[in-house]
Design a protein around this motif. Structure first.
Motif, PDB file in Angstrom:
ATOM      1  N   GLU A 106      -0.754   3.690   7.417  1.00 19.56           N
ATOM      2  CA  GLU A 106      -0.847   3.003   6.118  1.00 19.56           C
ATOM      3  C   GLU A 106      -0.374   3.917   4.986  1.00 19.56           C
ATOM      4  O   GLU A 106       0.321   3.464   4.064  1.00 19.56           O
ATOM      5  N   HIS A 107      -0.740   5.200   5.083  1.00 20.70           N
ATOM      6  CA  HIS A 107      -0.315   6.148   4.061  1.00 20.70           C
ATOM      7  C   HIS A 107       1.210   6.292   4.061  1.00 20.70           C
ATOM      8  O   HIS A 107       1.845   6.348   2.993  1.00 20.70           O
ATOM      9  N   TRP A 108       1.799   6.344   5.239  1.00 17.02           N
ATOM     10  CA  TRP A 108       3.258   6.469   5.328  1.00 17.02           C
ATOM     11  C   TRP A 108       3.946   5.229   4.758  1.00 17.02           C
ATOM     12  O   TRP A 108       4.937   5.322   4.038  1.00 17.02           O
ATOM     13  N   CYS A 109       3.395   4.020   5.095  1.00 22.05           N
ATOM     14  CA  CYS A 109       3.994   2.773   4.629  1.00 22.05           C
ATOM     15  C   CYS A 109       3.685   2.510   3.148  1.00 22.05           C
ATOM     16  O   CYS A 109       4.425   1.772   2.479  1.00 22.05           O
ATOM     17  N   GLY A 110       2.569   3.072   2.685  1.00 24.70           N
ATOM     18  CA  GLY A 110       2.153   2.785   1.322  1.00 24.70           C
ATOM     19  C   GLY A 110       1.606   1.388   1.158  1.00 24.70           C
ATOM     20  O   GLY A 110       1.636   0.828   0.053  1.00 24.70           O
ATOM     21  N   GLU A 111       1.101   0.824   2.263  1.00 27.69           N
ATOM     22  CA  GLU A 111       0.596  -0.541   2.242  1.00 27.69           C
ATOM     23  C   GLU A 111      -0.650  -0.634   3.113  1.00 27.69           C
ATOM     24  O   GLU A 111      -0.827   0.144   4.055  1.00 27.69           O
ATOM     25  N   THR A 112      -1.501  -1.637   2.796  1.00 30.23           N
ATOM     26  CA  THR A 112      -2.664  -1.914   3.639  1.00 30.23           C
ATOM     27  C   THR A 112      -2.214  -2.794   4.801  1.00 30.23           C
ATOM     28  O   THR A 112      -1.606  -3.860   4.583  1.00 30.23           O
TER      29      THR A 112
ATOM     30  N   LYS B 232      11.166  11.124   4.936  1.00 29.55           N
ATOM     31  CA  LYS B 232       9.754  11.393   5.218  1.00 29.55           C
ATOM     32  C   LYS B 232       9.550  11.589   6.721  1.00 29.55           C
ATOM     33  O   LYS B 232      10.225  10.961   7.532  1.00 29.55           O
TER      34      LYS B 232
END
Length: 294
Positions: A46-52, A4
């Motif tokens: 946050e979108h890249w990590c997939g976490e808040t 990614k």
């Protein structure tokens, strides 16, 4: 599998600032961005990590557990990147410094020492300007002057570098032809400086005799002391000149000291700067370097 694309550096810096300051608003001020830009940058991370990464409670934000872990992982790489870029900036952005001085002092003192200065003060970019007139130093500009003799000192910070003694010098061949005793020197062979006249009497070096009255000097006249020394080197006559300017020629055997002034001259060589520029980095560096040599 194609990796990614990483979040932008700006997005990572926005996250780090918000995490450290505990506020999107304070992060926006520090990063010189709008509040909405900070929010968008953090959302991209946050979108890249997939976490808040933050728990948002009104105007206050708190790092989530995922946010704490990311902050710890990013801290060292961001610091290392910042340090690497800072080193390049320091190397590229040299501090300018103008040095105003007599060409004679530049040639015999400063120029031979320039390699040593470059090693000692690599952050300073010197610009050397020579002239015979005393030029006022510009206000608030990185500039110093090396002056000889007497001058007005109001508003200046002054550091004496050395006192000088006046000497009579001539080439060895000239001495063979005309002798080392001042009484034998023809008037037309007494080379003159426009601002440093011959004394009325002179004690010859090494003879231990009483001072000899000189004839009135009538040789070539120069307004530059180094040109005067060069004329003596070429066998044009005997010169009355500052000892510091001819020490190298004497050491090499190209000039011979025939007489010295009985006292050290009251004229000294001074390093000066304006008081309002004394704390500039390049000025401080040059003063410290030159003082160590004196």
């Amino acid at each position: 599998m194609t990796p990614k694309t990483l979040p932008s550096l700006a997005a990572l810096q926005s996250f780090e600032a918000a995490a450290r300051l505990g506020s999107f608003t304070k992060a926006a001020v520090e990063r010189k961005l709008t509040h909405s830009a900070i929010s968008r940058n953090i959302q991209s991370v946050e979108h890249w990590c997939g976490e808040t990464l933050f728990d948002r409670k009104g105007p206050k934000v708190l790092l989530s557990a995922s946010g704490q872990r990311l902050r710890q992982r990013l801290s060292e790489p961001l610091q290392a990147l910042h340090a690497a870029l800072e080193l390049e900036e320091v190397a590229a952005a040299k501090q300018p410094l103008k040095v105003l001085m007599l060409s004679s002092i530049a040639c015999t003192w400063l120029v031979p020492l320039l390699p040593a200065f470059a090693r000692a003060c690599p952050q300073v970019q010197l610009s050397v300007e020579t002239g015979y007139e005393i030029v006022s130093l510009p206000p608030l500009q990185p500039a110093v002057a090396i002056r000889f003799g007497h001058f007005a000192r109001a508003g200046l910070r002054c550091q004496r570098l050395w006192f000088d003694r006046l000497v009579a010098v001539a080439s060895p061949d000239w001495v063979v032809q005309h002798g080392s005793h001042a009484a034998q020197w023809p008037a037309h062979q007494l080379l003159r400086h426009s601002h440093e006249p011959w004394p009325a009497r002179l004690t010859v070096e090494g003879l231990g005799t009483a001072p000899v009255r000189l004839t009135v000097a009538d040789g070539f006249e120069f307004n530059d002391a180094l040109l005067l020394a060069q004329a003596a080197l070429m066998g044009c006559g005997v010169a009355w000149v500052r000892e510091s300017l001819v020490q190298g020629f004497v050491s090499e055997g190209r000039l011979q000291v025939l007489a010295r002034s009985e006292q050290v001259s009251d004229k000294a060589v001074w390093l000066v700067c304006r008081e309002d520029t004394a704390d500039l980095g390049a000025v401080r560096a040059f003063f410290a370097w030159a003082t160590r040599l004196s």
